[in-house]
Design a protein around this motif. Structure first.
Motif, PDB file in Angstrom:
ATOM      1  N   PRO A   1       0.822  -1.213   0.000  1.00 50.41           N
ATOM      2  CA  PRO A   1       0.000   0.000   0.000  1.00 50.41           C
ATOM      3  C   PRO A   1       0.857   1.265   0.000  1.00 50.41           C
ATOM      4  CG  PRO A   1      -0.045  -1.045   2.156  1.00 50.41           C
ATOM      5  CD  PRO A   1       0.717  -1.963   1.238  1.00 50.41           C
ATOM      6  N   ALA A   2       0.254   2.350  -0.454  1.00 55.82           N
ATOM      7  CA  ALA A   2       0.951   3.634  -0.461  1.00 55.82           C
ATOM      8  C   ALA A   2       1.274   4.058   0.963  1.00 55.82           C
ATOM      9  CB  ALA A   2       0.078   4.678  -1.135  1.00 55.82           C
ATOM     10  N   LYS A   3       2.331   4.838   1.101  1.00 55.64           N
ATOM     11  CA  LYS A   3       2.739   5.313   2.428  1.00 55.64           C
ATOM     12  C   LYS A   3       1.865   6.494   2.850  1.00 55.64           C
ATOM     13  CE  LYS A   3       7.423   3.801   1.812  1.00 55.64           C
ATOM     14  NZ  LYS A   3       8.791   4.158   1.610  1.00 55.64           N
TER      15      LYS A   3
END
Length: 65
Positions: A49-51
């Motif tokens: 997942p994106a940070k």
């Protein structure tokens, strides 16, 4: 999308053709092809997942206003 691009790489399609089909930049396809060449399809899989953003929600609200 990257895995769809890999299918195009296998078929020998040009970067411009793949970019047009997937509606992405040619530069993105070039990066994906380089990764694919070095690590195969596995190298194109998402890394997770994106940070979270580096600014707080309050700071984001101020900048968005």
């Amino acid at each position: 999308m990257r895995l769809l691009a890999a299918d195009g790489f296998v078929r020998g399609e040009k970067n411009t053709v793949i970019a047009k089909e997937l509606r992405v930049s040619v530069r993105s396809v070039e990066r994906w092809r380089r990764s694919w060449r070095e690590g195969g399809r596995q190298a194109l899989r998402p890394s997770g997942p994106a940070k979270r953003p580096k600014i707080s929600d309050d700071d984001f609200a101020v900048r968005a206003a």
